[in-house]
Write a protein that holds these residues in place. Structure first.
Motif, PDB file in Angstrom:
ATOM      1  N   ASP A 106       0.973  -1.252   0.064  1.00  0.00           N
ATOM      2  CA  ASP A 106       0.046  -0.093  -0.133  1.00  0.00           C
ATOM      3  C   ASP A 106       0.894   1.222  -0.176  1.00  0.00           C
ATOM      4  N   CYS A 107       1.893   1.175   0.761  1.00  0.00           N
ATOM      5  CA  CYS A 107       2.893   2.425   0.700  1.00  0.00           C
ATOM      6  C   CYS A 107       4.064   2.585   0.078  1.00  0.00           C
ATOM      7  N   GLY A 108       4.034   1.583  -0.951  1.00  0.00           N
ATOM      8  CA  GLY A 108       5.086   1.359  -1.904  1.00  0.00           C
ATOM      9  C   GLY A 108       5.489  -0.079  -2.141  1.00  0.00           C
ATOM     10  N   LEU A 109       6.072  -0.385  -3.284  1.00  0.00           N
ATOM     11  CA  LEU A 109       6.211  -1.712  -3.786  1.00  0.00           C
ATOM     12  C   LEU A 109       7.343  -2.197  -2.692  1.00  0.00           C
ATOM     13  N   GLY A 110       6.847  -3.568  -2.037  1.00  0.00           N
ATOM     14  CA  GLY A 110       7.669  -4.055  -1.080  1.00  0.00           C
ATOM     15  C   GLY A 110       7.615  -3.838   0.316  1.00  0.00           C
ATOM     16  N   GLU A 111       6.734  -2.790   0.548  1.00  0.00           N
ATOM     17  CA  GLU A 111       6.281  -2.306   1.952  1.00  0.00           C
ATOM     18  C   GLU A 111       5.417  -3.296   2.449  1.00  0.00           C
ATOM     19  N   PRO A 112       5.731  -3.584   3.664  1.00  0.00           N
ATOM     20  CA  PRO A 112       4.824  -4.743   4.369  1.00  0.00           C
ATOM     21  C   PRO A 112       3.588  -4.221   4.982  1.00  0.00           C
ATOM     22  N   ALA A 113       2.559  -5.316   5.220  1.00  0.00           N
ATOM     23  CA  ALA A 113       1.421  -4.834   5.986  1.00  0.00           C
ATOM     24  C   ALA A 113       1.747  -4.569   7.288  1.00  0.00           C
ATOM     25  N   GLU A 114       1.015  -3.635   7.845  1.00  0.00           N
ATOM     26  CA  GLU A 114       1.152  -3.292   9.254  1.00  0.00           C
ATOM     27  C   GLU A 114      -0.059  -2.727   9.989  1.00  0.00           C
ATOM     28  N   ASP A 115      -0.376  -3.239  11.165  1.00  0.00           N
ATOM     29  CA  ASP A 115      -1.478  -2.977  12.068  1.00  0.00           C
ATOM     30  C   ASP A 115      -1.617  -1.497  12.245  1.00  0.00           C
ATOM     31  N   SER A 116      -2.706  -1.094  12.841  1.00  0.00           N
ATOM     32  CA  SER A 116      -2.599   0.410  13.279  1.00  0.00           C
ATOM     33  C   SER A 116      -2.009   0.558  14.508  1.00  0.00           C
ATOM     34  N   SER A 117      -1.342   1.732  14.451  1.00  0.00           N
ATOM     35  CA  SER A 117      -0.337   2.113  15.581  1.00  0.00           C
ATOM     36  C   SER A 117      -1.120   2.637  16.669  1.00  0.00           C
ATOM     37  N   TRP A 118      -2.135   3.436  16.624  1.00  0.00           N
ATOM     38  CA  TRP A 118      -2.789   4.181  17.705  1.00  0.00           C
ATOM     39  C   TRP A 118      -1.779   4.890  18.157  1.00  0.00           C
ATOM     40  N   HIS A 119      -0.802   5.790  17.323  1.00  0.00           N
ATOM     41  CA  HIS A 119       0.165   6.475  17.901  1.00  0.00           C
ATOM     42  C   HIS A 119      -0.429   7.824  18.693  1.00  0.00           C
ATOM     43  N   GLY A 120      -1.367   8.618  18.002  1.00  0.00           N
ATOM     44  CA  GLY A 120      -1.783   9.607  18.644  1.00  0.00           C
ATOM     45  C   GLY A 120      -2.391   9.396  20.141  1.00  0.00           C
ATOM     46  N   THR A 121      -2.832   8.465  20.364  1.00  0.00           N
ATOM     47  CA  THR A 121      -3.495   8.017  21.495  1.00  0.00           C
ATOM     48  C   THR A 121      -2.522   7.664  22.541  1.00  0.00           C
ATOM     49  N   HIS A 122      -1.324   7.261  22.202  1.00  0.00           N
ATOM     50  CA  HIS A 122      -0.132   6.767  22.883  1.00  0.00           C
ATOM     51  C   HIS A 122       0.515   8.045  23.401  1.00  0.00           C
ATOM     52  N   VAL A 123       0.712   8.833  22.654  1.00  0.00           N
ATOM     53  CA  VAL A 123       1.400  10.196  22.737  1.00  0.00           C
ATOM     54  C   VAL A 123       0.383  10.987  23.957  1.00  0.00           C
ATOM     55  N   ALA A 124      -0.838  11.072  23.694  1.00  0.00           N
ATOM     56  CA  ALA A 124      -1.597  11.778  24.547  1.00  0.00           C
ATOM     57  C   ALA A 124      -1.810  11.328  25.722  1.00  0.00           C
ATOM     58  N   GLY A 125      -1.689   9.939  25.809  1.00  0.00           N
ATOM     59  CA  GLY A 125      -1.566   9.268  27.092  1.00  0.00           C
ATOM     60  C   GLY A 125      -0.310   9.628  28.151  1.00  0.00           C
ATOM     61  N   THR A 126       0.944   9.861  27.257  1.00  0.00           N
ATOM     62  CA  THR A 126       1.897  10.197  27.892  1.00  0.00           C
ATOM     63  C   THR A 126       1.816  11.814  28.314  1.00  0.00           C
ATOM     64  N   ILE A 127       1.233  12.540  27.662  1.00  0.00           N
ATOM     65  CA  ILE A 127       1.480  13.740  27.788  1.00  0.00           C
ATOM     66  C   ILE A 127       0.247  14.007  29.170  1.00  0.00           C
ATOM     67  N   GLY A 128      -0.961  13.361  28.956  1.00  0.00           N
ATOM     68  CA  GLY A 128      -1.983  13.910  29.964  1.00  0.00           C
ATOM     69  C   GLY A 128      -3.221  12.786  30.208  1.00  0.00           C
ATOM     70  N   ALA A 129      -2.635  11.540  30.233  1.00  0.00           N
ATOM     71  CA  ALA A 129      -3.740  10.551  30.570  1.00  0.00           C
ATOM     72  C   ALA A 129      -4.309  10.947  32.227  1.00  0.00           C
ATOM     73  N   ALA A 130      -5.604  10.674  32.115  1.00  0.00           N
ATOM     74  CA  ALA A 130      -6.247  11.172  33.565  1.00  0.00           C
ATOM     75  C   ALA A 130      -5.369  10.680  34.716  1.00  0.00           C
ATOM     76  N   SER A 131      -5.072  11.309  35.645  1.00  0.00           N
ATOM     77  CA  SER A 131      -3.920  10.636  36.824  1.00  0.00           C
ATOM     78  C   SER A 131      -4.555  10.837  38.315  1.00  0.00           C
ATOM     79  N   ASN A 132      -4.024   9.955  38.848  1.00  0.00           N
ATOM     80  CA  ASN A 132      -4.300   9.823  40.534  1.00  0.00           C
ATOM     81  C   ASN A 132      -5.981   9.663  40.439  1.00  0.00           C
ATOM     82  N   ASN A 133      -6.498   8.869  39.556  1.00  0.00           N
ATOM     83  CA  ASN A 133      -8.009   8.508  39.452  1.00  0.00           C
ATOM     84  C   ASN A 133      -8.242   7.071  39.510  1.00  0.00           C
ATOM     85  N   SER A 134      -7.337   6.180  40.089  1.00  0.00           N
ATOM     86  CA  SER A 134      -7.317   4.616  40.421  1.00  0.00           C
ATOM     87  C   SER A 134      -7.619   4.077  39.262  1.00  0.00           C
ATOM     88  N   LEU A 135      -7.088   4.435  37.671  1.00  0.00           N
ATOM     89  CA  LEU A 135      -7.294   3.691  36.662  1.00  0.00           C
ATOM     90  C   LEU A 135      -6.301   3.877  35.724  1.00  0.00           C
TER      91      LEU A 135
END
Length: 421
Positions: free
Chosen positions: A245-274
């Motif tokens: 999809d991204c060019g000849l020979g490029e492999p298949a890949e699952d979704s990264s959910w990268h933005g959610t990962h970054v957002a959680g590092t910056i500001g996941a709800a904290s001190n909420n027992s979760l």
């Protein structure tokens, strides 16, 4: 099913678009955000300070005015007499207490003797530390006194009760960012917004209530993967791809959910027992979607940068929650294009800070944008052992390094999703 996600970096895969600076773990922004949020939380950018924020300031390098941590009020003073001063029967020497009271200007009581030949005096009530310090200075001016100083009050370092915090080594470990020490100073400011310019965001329990309305800037429908082009919905529909999809020979890949990962590092709800903990517990996150299938385009990202900081972008409604901190964990080979640099300059001149990943190619960061642009803070990645992560770019354009993890010492734990698409 929503989840937390432990991940570490993999190389970029498509040269013609910006790809995630870290496709699967990538978060190399912790130290920068711990520092930047402390600065912004106390600078206020013209915001009126609340009474509890009215504390002394000190100069940092670069001329930034940084407030010192607020000291707790105290009602005690430690005093030590000069060697040879008669100590016998001191608690009953009413005349001496009266002498100390007169010079102090406030009623004093003898409390106890302590180690080191010192004594503890009691004030009528707890007073602000600066006031107690002035009282102690007056007592110290007496010829028989070696020193007098406030009996300061300490508290345990602030740590959150989120159950997965114990697995977030990058916050508290030897080569982490000392987040508990930062949290003792501040957990953030409600007047500051941080933009996550990335793949968008998921409806995650640990991000509930932590965001302000964002935007989807992906103009190409196929890349967007959500059935349309630009709109006001920054949700992440997934960025999975099939082989080639991204060019000849490029492999298949699952979704990264990268933005959610970054957002959680910056500001996941904290001190909420979760779940997990974010670095900032108070400031809001502005989700801005620019990366979809196979990455994202210069033009979309440049628009998103300006909009995130509150600047006008044609055809897009005004951003009512301008960000003062912009995070771009994305990278692409080549020089910093004029389009990209101009957008960065506009935002920088508008008073925002731009944090970018150095890239994950084990190569000179000067060969990858936007880490090689000017007016950005370029961040490289380190391992749990404090060494450069094997994938991280490096070199003179890197301003700071921060935990990114690796496959040996553990990845960076944050919010994510268990779905592959």
């Amino acid at each position: 099913m929503k989840s937390i996600h432990r991940a570490f970096d993999r190389p970029m895969r498509w040269k013609n678009v910006f790809w995630l600076a870290s496709r699967f773990g990538y978060i190399i922004i912790m130290a920068v955000f711990a520092t930047i949020f402390l600065i912004f939380a106390k600078r206020g950018y013209g915001q009126e300070s609340s009474p509890q924020e009215a504390i002394p300031t000190a100069k940092l390098s670069g001329g930034i005015s940084e407030k010192q941590p607020a000291e707790l009020p105290t009602n005690q003073i430690i005093l030590k007499y000069q060697a040879g001063y008669p100590l016998s029967g001191f608690p009953n020497q009413a005349n001496q207490i009266q002498r100390l009271t007169r010079i102090a200007g406030v009623e004093l009581q003898y409390f106890r003797e302590m180690s080191g030949d010192a004594h503890v005096l009691r004030l009528p009530q707890r007073m602000p530390m600066e006031q107690v310090r002035q009282i102690a200075q007056r007592i110290a001016s007496l010829p028989e006194v070696e020193y007098a100083e406030p009996d300061r009050i300490y508290r345990p370092a602030l740590t959150p009760n989120d159950p997965q915090y114990v697995n977030q080594w990058h916050y508290y470990d030897t080569y982490g960012i000392n987040a508990p020490g930062a949290w003792d100073v501040t957990t953030g400011s409600s007047s500051i917004v941080a933009a996550v310019i990335d793949t968008g965001i998921l409806n995650h329990a640990d991000l509930s209530g932590r965001t302000v309305p964002g935007y989807d800037f992906i103009s190409d429908v196929w890349t967007a993967n959500d059935g349309d082009g630009r709109d006001s919905n920054p949700s992440d529909p997934g960025d999975w791809v099939s082989a080639n999809d991204c060019g000849l020979g490029e492999p298949a890949e699952d979704s990264s959910w990268h933005g959610t990962h970054v957002a959680g590092t910056i500001g996941a709800a904290s001190n909420n027992s979760l779940g997990v903990t974010g670095i900032n517990w108070v400031s809001k996150i502005l989700p801005v979607r620019v990366l979809g299938r196979c990455g994202g385009y210069d033009s979309d990202i440049a628009d998103a940068i300006r909009w995130s900081a509150g600047l006008v972008v044609s055809g897009v409604s005004e951003n009512s929650n301008p960000a003062k901190v912009l995070n771009l964990s994305l990278s692409g080979p080549g020089l910093c294009d004029v389009t990209f640099q101009n957008a960065i300059n506009d935002v920088y001149n508008n008073g925002a800070v731009i944090v970018v990943g150095a890239g994950n190619n084990n190569s000179l960061a000067s060969n990858y944008a936007p880490g090689n642009c000017t007016n950005v803070i370029t961040v490289a990645a380190t391992t749990r052992g404090g060494n450069r992560a094997p994938y991280s770019n490096y070199g003179s354009v890197v301003e700071i390094s921060a935990p990114g993890g690796d496959s040996f010492g553990g990845g960076v734990l944050s919010t994510s999703n268990t779905g592959t698409t």
